[in-house]
Design a protein around this motif. Sequence first.
Motif, PDB file in Angstrom:
ATOM      1  N   ASN A  18      -5.550  -3.295  -9.618  1.00  0.00           N
ATOM      2  CA  ASN A  18      -4.290  -2.542  -9.714  1.00  0.00           C
ATOM      3  C   ASN A  18      -3.096  -3.469  -9.913  1.00  0.00           C
ATOM      4  O   ASN A  18      -2.157  -3.154 -10.641  1.00  0.00           O
ATOM      5  N   GLU A  48     -10.248  -3.883  -5.770  1.00  0.00           N
ATOM      6  CA  GLU A  48      -9.368  -2.764  -6.149  1.00  0.00           C
ATOM      7  C   GLU A  48      -7.905  -3.233  -6.178  1.00  0.00           C
ATOM      8  O   GLU A  48      -7.165  -2.962  -7.126  1.00  0.00           O
ATOM      9  N   ILE A  49      -7.521  -3.981  -5.134  1.00  0.00           N
ATOM     10  CA  ILE A  49      -6.142  -4.480  -5.058  1.00  0.00           C
ATOM     11  C   ILE A  49      -5.835  -5.347  -6.281  1.00  0.00           C
ATOM     12  O   ILE A  49      -4.804  -5.184  -6.944  1.00  0.00           O
ATOM     13  N   ASN A  92      -2.628  -0.428  -3.713  1.00  0.00           N
ATOM     14  CA  ASN A  92      -3.705   0.438  -3.185  1.00  0.00           C
ATOM     15  C   ASN A  92      -3.070   1.575  -2.398  1.00  0.00           C
ATOM     16  O   ASN A  92      -1.899   1.493  -2.009  1.00  0.00           O
ATOM     17  N   GLU A  93      -3.878   2.611  -2.150  1.00  0.00           N
ATOM     18  CA  GLU A  93      -3.446   3.631  -1.205  1.00  0.00           C
ATOM     19  C   GLU A  93      -3.675   3.053   0.188  1.00  0.00           C
ATOM     20  O   GLU A  93      -4.699   2.402   0.430  1.00  0.00           O
ATOM     21  N   GLY A 137       0.856  -1.172   0.000  1.00  0.00           N
ATOM     22  CA  GLY A 137       0.000   0.000   0.000  1.00  0.00           C
ATOM     23  C   GLY A 137       0.897   1.228   0.000  1.00  0.00           C
ATOM     24  O   GLY A 137       2.017   1.186   0.529  1.00  0.00           O
ATOM     25  N   ILE A 142     -10.748  -0.174   1.611  1.00  0.00           N
ATOM     26  CA  ILE A 142      -9.868  -0.817   0.617  1.00  0.00           C
ATOM     27  C   ILE A 142     -10.484  -2.171   0.293  1.00  0.00           C
ATOM     28  O   ILE A 142     -10.742  -2.967   1.201  1.00  0.00           O
ATOM     29  N   THR A 143     -10.739  -2.414  -0.988  1.00  0.00           N
ATOM     30  CA  THR A 143     -11.373  -3.689  -1.353  1.00  0.00           C
ATOM     31  C   THR A 143     -10.367  -4.607  -2.050  1.00  0.00           C
ATOM     32  O   THR A 143      -9.416  -4.128  -2.689  1.00  0.00           O
ATOM     33  N   PRO A 159      -1.161   3.906  -6.966  1.00  0.00           N
ATOM     34  CA  PRO A 159      -1.379   2.513  -7.351  1.00  0.00           C
ATOM     35  C   PRO A 159      -0.831   2.207  -8.746  1.00  0.00           C
ATOM     36  O   PRO A 159      -0.886   3.066  -9.633  1.00  0.00           O
TER      37      PRO A 159
END
Length: 246
Positions: free
Chosen positions: A227, A223-224, A209-210, A88, A219-220, A96
Amino acid sequence: MNELAIIGGTGLTDFDGLEITHRQVLQTPYGEMSSPIIHGSYCGKSILFLARHGTRHTIPPHKINYRANVWGLKELEVKNVIAIAAVGSIHPDMQPKELVIPHQLIDYTWSRKHTFFAENLTHVTHIDFTNPYCENLRNQLLAAAQNVDFKVYSQGVYGATQGPRLETSAEIDRMEQDGCDIVGMTGMPEAALARELDLCYTTCAVIANEAAGRGAAEITMAEIETNLTEGIGQVRQLLAEVIRLL
Ligand code: HPA
């Protein structure tokens, strides 16, 4: 002697383009490695590949047998290790999908089997860990980064957390105050164990992710994963370039 081993992290459980010659299951005094070692050649160079989380990505960060993994690589006379790590981002500039070649780390992990120097000692040993990553290999990665057209940060401080949960935003605030730029769960004790066995070890981090409290409220995993699909494509390109230069 094997010139280079790649430890693949989340998103990189195999290495496209590697012409596999054989797979080897190694027993070590510390138990089983995360996965069989894949021997192969890439651009005419012989390369080893190890999937840190297991071939099917089932071993969480705090359950990885880091000692077996590092011992196994040493037993195969590996000289250089490039460890791929999903992270992260804490530093506001780092976004990302971008890559970071960290130059320092801070260890927040606990109760992991973190040293080879614990049993049957004839004397107490303290490794020097002032600079946790191998400068020579870092410089080779940075040279390779000159030949790619995506962002690769040439330094950053990696904070290693215990996981498997992600952090709270207050934990990330504290890590930022400590000087951390990125946060991941697998950087330690891997780096220190590699130093104990005199392996030239460096990390290539890919931002998934951020970090908590730095981007969207939650944070999902989706999303991870999205990216990482793109970020890992860049990792593959950078690896191809560094292998070409080695
Ligand atoms: N924190 C810790 N480890 C991680 C993260 C994160 O936000 N993203 C990917 N690995």
